[in-house]
Design a protein around this motif. Structure first.
Motif, PDB file in Angstrom:
ATOM      1  N   GLY A  66       0.821  -1.214   0.000  1.00  8.86           N
ATOM      2  CA  GLY A  66       0.000   0.000   0.000  1.00  8.86           C
ATOM      3  C   GLY A  66       0.850   1.257   0.000  1.00  8.86           C
ATOM      4  N   ALA A  67       1.944   1.260   0.779  1.00  5.18           N
ATOM      5  CA  ALA A  67       2.855   2.405   0.802  1.00  5.18           C
ATOM      6  C   ALA A  67       3.491   2.598  -0.565  1.00  5.18           C
ATOM      7  CB  ALA A  67       3.918   2.198   1.871  1.00  5.18           C
ATOM      8  N   TYR A  68       3.860   1.505  -1.214  1.00  6.95           N
ATOM      9  CA  TYR A  68       4.476   1.592  -2.544  1.00  6.95           C
ATOM     10  C   TYR A  68       3.509   2.192  -3.550  1.00  6.95           C
ATOM     11  CZ  TYR A  68       6.261  -0.020  -7.045  1.00  6.95           C
ATOM     12  OH  TYR A  68       6.688  -0.072  -8.344  1.00  6.95           O
ATOM     13  N   ILE A  69       2.255   1.768  -3.520  1.00  6.44           N
ATOM     14  CA  ILE A  69       1.245   2.314  -4.427  1.00  6.44           C
ATOM     15  C   ILE A  69       1.058   3.803  -4.171  1.00  6.44           C
ATOM     16  CG2 ILE A  69      -1.215   2.248  -5.036  1.00  6.44           C
ATOM     17  CD1 ILE A  69      -1.135  -0.771  -4.439  1.00  6.44           C
ATOM     18  N   ALA A  70       0.981   4.187  -2.892  1.00  2.00           N
ATOM     19  CA  ALA A  70       0.786   5.594  -2.549  1.00  2.00           C
ATOM     20  C   ALA A  70       1.937   6.455  -3.058  1.00  2.00           C
ATOM     21  CB  ALA A  70       0.645   5.740  -1.039  1.00  2.00           C
TER      22      ALA A  70
END
Length: 452
Positions: free
Chosen positions: A112-116
């Motif tokens: 999720g952090a990578y997508i953000a």
């Protein structure tokens, strides 16, 4: 004079008509300024990141483009998930010309952090967190060095894409980076709170709700639309979950194995086919399975049905299982992952089958699966009549017994066998045991007393 008057009347009529039509046109088509109103699409990014979410986001972003969205906001609350799915979602975001903003409502962990980080702006709710993005394998252990190196380079690229300091992104995935001032000393992964993310410029703002998000973005008058996960996409997200796939395959294979050992078609077969149907159609909804995999599944199913209802040498069953496995491989998003899932399912099915046959084979419905009947004398299955009345009778050998031969009992000639030793011709014998056609005898030693 009349012509001039006519022209004047026509001119006045046209002017009045134009004055009348302009308001109607504005009323019918709206004010031209309304075309400048921003259109915002909200896309939920929730639960585990997997290939079903990838399919949903691809559809949602494509629809937002078609319907003239000016901004896309990802409402995120995810604990992370599959690296390959996150990479594909990031690619979709990067190829989109529409500004994409992440609103972290609760958690943006791992994938999720990578997508953000791949989105244009990040806005976080008070109390939200982002980080802890170490890549792990299916067993929960740290991935190999090659995979770790790839993931770190992806995290760095995602941070640099929108001008963010890459050190913090690397610290989210690499515990060797020492950032004690942010609560992540060496040995611990970095997880940013909303305030910390704002301080290190990983978040552009903190907002409690959509209204505050739109106020910050200057989109107060935006036309808002919500993208919803369809029922088929919910199935796809469930079925493509890395934990659910081996469970479905285990249920499917175990059901088929039990069905092959039971007559007709019953609950085990229905259970197995249902699990496999859920797998195939879920992957088809997610966009991974084509018609070729469905056709292979149908062929495999028909071959297994032939094996069940027309028992043979197992050829149809083996061909059917092979066709279904081939369909699984074609439906998979990763052949290597699918091979692992199939291997896990086969091991689980084998263990479960052994356990069921051993401990439940003679109970309840399992009696119909495991054949335990026998042909015993008590049930009337007799190959030869047992001459029990001969036991104790005495006779004389007609031939030597080595150890079998012939003897006569009450003028009836019979084939007999000694207990193991040699008995000569003309010896007196006694029947000691009979079983079917087998008559066992022993020699009788006669005592002769001598008178003196």
């Amino acid at each position: 004079m009349n012509i001039k008057g006519l022209r004047m009347k026509i001119s006045i009529f046209l002017i009045l008509l134009a004055a009348f039509l302009v308001p109607i046109q504005q009323f019918a088509y709206g004010n031209a300024d309304s075309d400048d109103e921003p259109v915002v699409y909200y896309i939920p990014v929730e639960q585990t990141v997997e290939r079903g979410l990838e399919a949903f986001m691809s559809r949602s972003i494509a629809m937002a483009k078609e319907e003239g969205a000016t901004h896309i906001i990802l409402e995120m609350d995810t604990p992370g998930g599959a690296v390959d799915a996150a990479g594909n979602i990031a690619m979709i975001i990067q190829e989109t010309d529409i500004p994409i903003i992440t609103f972290v409502r609760n958690k943006a962990i791992s994938a999720g952090a990578y997508i953000a980080l791949n989105t244009d702006k990040i806005i976080m709710a008070p109390g939200a967190t982002m980080g802890s993005a170490a890549v792990i394998d299916g067993a929960g252990n740290a991935a190999d060095e090659k995979t770790q190196s790839y993931w770190l380079s992806e995290m760095r690229s995602a941070a640099e894409l929108n001008g963010r300091e890459p050190e913090y992104a690397l610290a989210m995935a690499d515990a060797r980076i020492d950032l004690p001032e942010l609560g992540a000393p060496e040995g611990e992964l970095l997880t940013l709170t909303a305030q910390q993310a704002l301080e290190v410029e990983y978040a552009e703002a903190i907002a409690s709700n959509r209204v505050e998000v739109l106020d910050y973005l200057g989109l107060e008058n935006a036309v808002e639309h919500d993208m919803e996960v369809s029922f088929s996409e919910q199935i796809a997200r469930f079925v493509t979950h890395p934990v659910v796939i081996p469970i479905l395959l285990s249920i499917g294979s175990l059901g088929l194995v039990l069905e092959l050992y039971s007559p007709g078609f019953g609950v085990p077969g229905l259970m197995g086919i249902s699990a496999l149907l859920l797998f195939f159609f879920g992957h088809m909804f997610a966009g991974f399975a084509g018609w070729e995999s469905i056709i292979l599944f149908i062929i495999g199913f028909l071959l297994i049905m032939i094996e069940i209802f027309i028992p043979g040498f197992g050829i149809f069953g083996l061909l059917g299982i092979g066709a279904i496995i081939g369909g699984m491989l074609l439906a998979s998003f990763s052949t290597a992952s699918m091979i692992i899932y199939i291997a896990i399912a086969l091991v689980i099915s084998a263990i479960a089958a052994i356990f069921i046959f051993k401990y439940f084979g003679n109970r309840g419905p399992m009696k119909k699966i495991v054949h335990r009947d026998s042909t015993s004398t008590e049930k009337g299955y007799i190959t030869n009549e047992t001459r029990k009345e001969l036991v104790g009778q005495k006779g004389k050998t007609l031939t030597p017994l080595r150890p079998s031969g012939s003897a006569v009992f009450n003028e009836e000639r019979l084939d007999v066998v000694s207990e193991g030793g040699y008995i000569g011709q003309g010896s007196v014998i006694e029947v000691v045991y009979t079983a079917g056609s087998r008559i066992v005898v022993r020699e009788v030693k006669e005592n002769h007393s001598k008178e003196e």
